[in-house]
Design a protein around this motif. Structure first.
Motif, mmCIF file in Angstrom:
data_model
loop_
_atom_site.group_PDB
_atom_site.id
_atom_site.type_symbol
_atom_site.label_atom_id
_atom_site.label_comp_id
_atom_site.label_asym_id
_atom_site.label_seq_id
_atom_site.Cartn_x
_atom_site.Cartn_y
_atom_site.Cartn_z
ATOM 1 N N GLU B 13 -0.282 -8.963 5.246
ATOM 2 C CA GLU B 13 -1.591 -9.576 5.410
ATOM 3 C C GLU B 13 -2.724 -8.611 5.077
ATOM 4 O OE1 GLU B 13 -2.737 -10.576 9.388
ATOM 5 O OE2 GLU B 13 -4.596 -11.463 8.663
ATOM 6 N N LYS B 14 -2.601 -7.362 5.554
ATOM 7 C CA LYS B 14 -3.660 -6.361 5.351
ATOM 8 C C LYS B 14 -3.038 -5.107 4.757
ATOM 9 C CE LYS B 14 -6.967 -8.313 8.144
ATOM 10 N NZ LYS B 14 -8.394 -8.423 7.992
ATOM 11 N N ARG B 15 -3.829 -4.327 4.064
ATOM 12 C CA ARG B 15 -3.293 -3.139 3.411
ATOM 13 C C ARG B 15 -3.343 -1.892 4.308
ATOM 14 N NH1 ARG B 15 -5.731 -1.372 -1.138
ATOM 15 N NH2 ARG B 15 -3.788 -0.316 -1.576
ATOM 16 N N THR B 16 -3.637 -2.086 5.587
ATOM 17 C CA THR B 16 -3.835 -0.949 6.496
ATOM 18 C C THR B 16 -2.692 0.069 6.461
ATOM 19 O OG1 THR B 16 -4.908 -2.545 7.926
ATOM 20 C CG2 THR B 16 -4.510 -0.365 8.848
ATOM 21 N N SER B 98 -6.094 5.254 15.656
ATOM 22 C CA SER B 98 -5.742 3.834 15.635
ATOM 23 C C SER B 98 -6.423 3.182 14.452
ATOM 24 C CB SER B 98 -6.212 3.150 16.919
ATOM 25 O OG SER B 98 -5.360 3.467 17.980
ATOM 26 N N TRP B 99 -5.636 2.809 13.476
ATOM 27 C CA TRP B 99 -6.199 2.172 12.277
ATOM 28 C C TRP B 99 -6.451 0.722 12.585
ATOM 29 C CZ3 TRP B 99 -6.607 4.686 7.336
ATOM 30 C CH2 TRP B 99 -6.240 6.039 7.383
ATOM 31 N N LEU B 100 -7.704 0.313 12.582
ATOM 32 C CA LEU B 100 -8.021 -1.079 12.931
ATOM 33 C C LEU B 100 -7.807 -2.011 11.757
ATOM 34 C CD1 LEU B 100 -11.207 -1.035 15.131
ATOM 35 C CD2 LEU B 100 -8.853 -1.459 15.787
ATOM 36 N N ASN C 17 -15.020 4.883 9.023
ATOM 37 C CA ASN C 17 -15.518 3.556 8.672
ATOM 38 C C ASN C 17 -14.752 3.005 7.478
ATOM 39 O OD1 ASN C 17 -17.515 3.379 10.636
ATOM 40 N ND2 ASN C 17 -18.942 4.576 9.404
ATOM 41 N N ARG C 18 -14.091 1.857 7.679
ATOM 42 C CA ARG C 18 -13.241 1.318 6.614
ATOM 43 C C ARG C 18 -13.633 -0.095 6.196
ATOM 44 N NH1 ARG C 18 -7.997 1.059 5.950
ATOM 45 N NH2 ARG C 18 -7.599 -0.174 7.816
ATOM 46 N N ASP C 50 -12.113 3.349 1.980
ATOM 47 C CA ASP C 50 -11.862 1.938 1.654
ATOM 48 C C ASP C 50 -13.205 1.188 1.566
ATOM 49 O OD1 ASP C 50 -9.147 2.521 1.576
ATOM 50 O OD2 ASP C 50 -8.900 2.215 3.711
ATOM 51 N N ASP C 51 -13.273 -0.044 2.076
ATOM 52 C CA ASP C 51 -14.522 -0.805 1.940
ATOM 53 C C ASP C 51 -15.680 -0.196 2.729
ATOM 54 O OD1 ASP C 51 -13.516 -2.621 0.171
ATOM 55 O OD2 ASP C 51 -13.190 -4.225 1.630
ATOM 56 N N GLY C 52 -15.387 0.765 3.585
ATOM 57 C CA GLY C 52 -16.438 1.442 4.344
ATOM 58 C C GLY C 52 -17.490 2.082 3.453
ATOM 59 N N VAL C 53 -17.119 2.445 2.219
ATOM 60 C CA VAL C 53 -18.101 3.090 1.334
ATOM 61 C C VAL C 53 -19.262 2.148 1.014
ATOM 62 C CG1 VAL C 53 -16.394 4.656 0.320
ATOM 63 C CG2 VAL C 53 -16.898 2.488 -0.825
#
Lengths: 110, 100, 127
Positions: B13-16, B98-100, C17-18, C50-53
């Motif tokens: 679902e997400k690339r985290t 913790s990667w959100l 920030n992502r 990531d999209d944080g930029v």
């Protein structure tokens, strides 16, 4: 809570900060100051106007340390210090002056 | 020096998970929790990526069990931990990301 | 406020920030947390990946979607002694952006070196 002025009512939060930034005008500042028994002098206005410009530029109400430093830069060292600012605004220069300026309570103020 | 990285999103679902793996050091660890636990087992499209990882990989077993995946074989590189094991991991690492 | 916390514990905080701004509340919440960390005299750095930029993109005009333009606040961070803003070069390049597109001065870091930055921290807060 609300502030009554010229037959109009302006919403404030429980600490007296204006809910809607766009409602502000100098007369509202005067009413707020009167409620605190504070008579607004030229020096008070200088800080209020500074804060409004600061908010316009950065979209934030500065913490007291930042305010003091920034005032010093703009208005000189004799004004950019805690003693001077606390004499003007005994309830805390950032908190009290931000309120009169119609800004939200500064971030980081507890 | 080591960081415990926690990922809770399914990579489908997400690339985290991939975003995390591309930025961590060899000595770091990764703990898969919640929806991320679905790739802790063999047979998924992420098995190859996770089998080739230099990092220590963990999965929170109650999350795996909740998703009915305990009947699948865990990846060889994966260690299952319970809640006390989770706490132990946190204490063994210097910091948690913790990667959100 | 400064005096109250003088002599207190100072930790190294890295805010990661992502997410792009405006679509969710993450970016704004992160910024507020950064300001609070700085107001408590902590050693604060911010990393944009990531999209944080996109949070640092110049020329944001969110008024049309009735969102506050908090991108202006990033320019105030220097006054809060948050002087370390890191941006991952690969994230910029993937999104067709370069350092010139950003509204503040930043330090560029490579994807491979992000963990070195993380290794120096006491606390990581991801948004």
């Amino acid at each position: 809570m609300a502030i009554e002025l010229n037959g109009k009512s302006y919403e404030t939060d429980e600490e007296g900060y204006l809910e809607n930034l766009a409602d502000w005008d100098p007369d509202i500042a005067k009413v707020m100051a009167e409620l605190d028994d504070c008579d607004l002098s030229e020096n008070h206005w200088e800080v209020i106007n500074f804060l409004r410009e600061y908010y316009e530029e950065y979209q934030i109400a500065p913490a007291v340390r930042v305010l003091t430093k920034a005032i010093g830069k703009k208005l000189g060292k004799d004004k950019g210090n805690s003693k001077y600012l606390y004499e003007l605004y005994p309830y805390g220069p950032a908190k009290q002056a931000c309120k009169y300026a119609g800004l939200p309570k500064p971030t980081g103020c507890v | 020096m080591a960081t415990l990285n926690i990922v809770n999103k399914s990579p489908f679902e997400k690339r985290t998970l991939e975003q995390c793996l591309s930025r961590i050091a060899e000595g770091d660890s990764v703990l898969l929790i919640e929806d991320a636990s679905v790739v802790a087992v063999t047979g998924t499209a992420y098995a190859e990526l996770l089998s080739g990882c230099a990092q220590k990989l963990y999965v929170l077993s109650p999350d795996l069990a909740a998703r009915g995946l305990t009947d699948k074989e865990l990846l060889g590189t994966m260690t299952a931990v319970d809640y006390p094991g989770f706490v132990e991991l946190v204490t063994e690492h210097e910091r948690v990301h913790s990667w959100l | 406020m400064e005096d109250e916390y003088e002599g207190g514990v100072v930790k190294k905080f890295l805010y990661v920030n992502r997410r792009a701004p405006h679509g969710t509340v993450y970016a704004l919440e992160s910024l507020e947390t950064v300001l609070i960390g700085a107001a408590f005299d902590q050693d604060v750095s911010v990393l944009f990946i990531d999209d944080g930029v996109f949070q640092l993109k110049k020329q944001q005009q969110p008024e049309g979607i009735e969102v506050k333009n908090f991108s202006k606040t990033f320019r105030a961070l220097e006054m809060y002694d948050v002087e370390q803003l890191f941006v991952e070069s690969e994230s910029l390049a993937e999104r067709g952006l370069s350092e010139d597109d950003l509204l503040v001065d930043v330090e560029l870091v490579s994807r491979a070196s992000v963990h070195e930055l993380v290794d120096q921290q006491d606390v990581i807060l991801s948004f």
